[in-house]
Design a protein around this motif. Structure first.
Motif, mmCIF file in Angstrom:
data_model
loop_
_atom_site.group_PDB
_atom_site.id
_atom_site.type_symbol
_atom_site.label_atom_id
_atom_site.label_comp_id
_atom_site.label_asym_id
_atom_site.label_seq_id
_atom_site.Cartn_x
_atom_site.Cartn_y
_atom_site.Cartn_z
ATOM 1 N N GLY A 133 12.526 -7.051 -7.954
ATOM 2 C CA GLY A 133 12.169 -8.234 -8.718
ATOM 3 C C GLY A 133 11.454 -7.887 -9.999
ATOM 4 N N LYS A 134 10.645 -8.833 -10.487
ATOM 5 C CA LYS A 134 9.843 -8.658 -11.695
ATOM 6 C C LYS A 134 8.436 -9.154 -11.393
ATOM 7 N N PHE A 135 7.512 -8.230 -11.163
ATOM 8 C CA PHE A 135 6.155 -8.612 -10.782
ATOM 9 C C PHE A 135 5.211 -7.454 -11.068
ATOM 10 N N GLN A 136 3.929 -7.651 -10.789
ATOM 11 C CA GLN A 136 2.921 -6.615 -11.009
ATOM 12 C C GLN A 136 2.422 -6.047 -9.687
ATOM 13 N N ILE A 137 2.069 -4.784 -9.709
ATOM 14 C CA ILE A 137 1.217 -4.194 -8.680
ATOM 15 C C ILE A 137 -0.137 -3.977 -9.342
ATOM 16 N N CYS B 166 6.120 0.397 -13.233
ATOM 17 C CA CYS B 166 5.834 0.875 -11.875
ATOM 18 C C CYS B 166 6.848 1.908 -11.406
ATOM 19 N N GLY B 167 8.059 1.814 -11.881
ATOM 20 C CA GLY B 167 9.115 2.690 -11.378
ATOM 21 C C GLY B 167 9.757 2.104 -10.143
ATOM 22 N N GLN C 261 0.802 -1.221 0.000
ATOM 23 C CA GLN C 261 0.000 0.000 0.000
ATOM 24 C C GLN C 261 0.837 1.276 0.000
ATOM 25 N N ASP C 262 2.131 1.163 0.323
ATOM 26 C CA ASP C 262 2.967 2.361 0.409
ATOM 27 C C ASP C 262 3.064 3.056 -0.943
ATOM 28 N N THR C 263 3.316 4.354 -0.887
ATOM 29 C CA THR C 263 3.379 5.123 -2.128
ATOM 30 C C THR C 263 4.472 4.592 -3.044
ATOM 31 N N GLY C 264 4.284 4.775 -4.300
ATOM 32 C CA GLY C 264 5.212 4.278 -5.318
ATOM 33 C C GLY C 264 4.517 4.310 -6.665
ATOM 34 N N PRO C 265 3.936 3.192 -7.101
ATOM 35 C CA PRO C 265 3.277 3.159 -8.409
ATOM 36 C C PRO C 265 2.032 4.050 -8.463
ATOM 37 N N ASN C 266 1.875 4.767 -9.561
ATOM 38 C CA ASN C 266 0.663 5.542 -9.807
ATOM 39 C C ASN C 266 -0.225 4.728 -10.744
ATOM 40 N N GLY D 146 -2.527 6.083 -13.774
ATOM 41 C CA GLY D 146 -1.971 6.411 -15.089
ATOM 42 C C GLY D 146 -1.511 5.213 -15.882
ATOM 43 N N THR D 147 -1.729 4.010 -15.350
ATOM 44 C CA THR D 147 -1.234 2.811 -16.034
ATOM 45 C C THR D 147 -2.331 1.787 -16.312
ATOM 46 N N GLY D 148 -3.578 2.202 -16.221
ATOM 47 C CA GLY D 148 -4.651 1.263 -16.521
ATOM 48 C C GLY D 148 -4.920 0.270 -15.415
ATOM 49 N N SER D 149 -4.766 0.632 -14.164
ATOM 50 C CA SER D 149 -5.086 -0.139 -12.961
ATOM 51 C C SER D 149 -4.050 -1.207 -12.606
ATOM 52 N N TYR D 150 -2.943 -1.247 -13.310
ATOM 53 C CA TYR D 150 -1.852 -2.149 -12.911
ATOM 54 C C TYR D 150 -0.564 -1.675 -13.561
ATOM 55 N N CYS D 151 0.565 -2.126 -13.001
ATOM 56 C CA CYS D 151 1.860 -1.773 -13.570
ATOM 57 C C CYS D 151 2.843 -2.900 -13.329
#
Length: 223
Positions: free
Chosen positions: A67-71, A59-60, A36-41, A44-49
């Motif tokens: 790693g390599k994963f999705q938020i 995600c940035g 939940q911490d701030t980071g990905p917006n 602006g990415t269509g509800s996932y990054c």
């Protein structure tokens, strides 16, 4: 006899102090265990990054994790709205992580020696893709393997392990290499109790009490 009893009581007290000297369980040792911490917006990415994967939905950063994963937003349409899966609770917030196929997420920690308990929730998309197995690893060693399938409700998992003091890497790694299997991961928590290490003052107290008890017994025998 009074002195003897006093020394016995002192010994018991000192040993009790050592037994009670184990530190209490820590709070969650993981950073951003619920993502939940701030980071990905996500707006602006269509509800996932994606983190660490070349894509316009980059995600940035994800605080605490690499790693390599999705938020993924909890109400993301492309991921079939994970917040409507059975077992979901509002305390999970509005973001989760996704391990798609052979992607992975990891966090490096500095731990004391002791026993630790890892707990988390997992799920899968409702009717899209296939199941996905993933491993939980510590420093490259597999602790356990788990499987999520399409339609699975959110389920709790936990495992315990012992480790030495130092820097350690906790990793969740997907095992699937084909098709589109995704395991949702959320609410990660790591708690532990450090191994007992008696303080020098405590050891000295016990040694003194034992020496005094021995001397008293020798004096008693000589009378």
């Amino acid at each position: 006899m009074k002195n003897n009893r006093s020394l016995i009581a002192s010994t018991v007290l000192a040993l009790g102090f050592l037994a009670g000297g184990v530190a209490p369980a820590h709070a969650n040792l993981l950073t951003n265990g619920s993502f939940q911490d701030t980071g990905p917006n996500l707006s602006g990415t269509g509800s996932y990054c994606y983190l660490g994967i070349a894509d316009y939905r980059e995600c940035g950063t994800v605080p605490g994790w690499s790693g390599k994963f999705q938020i993924i937003a909890a109400n993301s349409g492309p991921w079939q709205n994970p917040s409507t899966n059975g077992g979901w609770t509002s305390t999970q917030g509005d973001r989760i992580a996704g391990i798609q196929n052979a992607s992975y997420l990891e966090q490096t920690l500095v731990l004391t020696a002791g026993q630790f308990t890892l707990s988390w929730l997992d799920s899968n998309r409702k009717q899209y893709g296939v199941g996905n197995s993933y491993e939980v690893q510590l420093d490259g060693t597999t602790l356990a393997t788990y499987l999520t399938n399409p339609g699975d409700a959110w389920a709790g998992n936990s495992l315990s392990f012992n480790t030495s003091a130092g820097t350690h890497t906790l990793r969740f790694e997907g095992l699937r290499t084909l098709n589109d299997g995704t395991s949702f991961i959320d609410e990660l928590s790591l708690t532990g109790v450090p191994a007992q290490v008696p303080e020098p003052q405590s050891l000295a107290l016990v040694a003194l009490a034992l020496l005094g008890l021995g001397a008293a017994r020798r004096g008693q025998r000589s009378r």
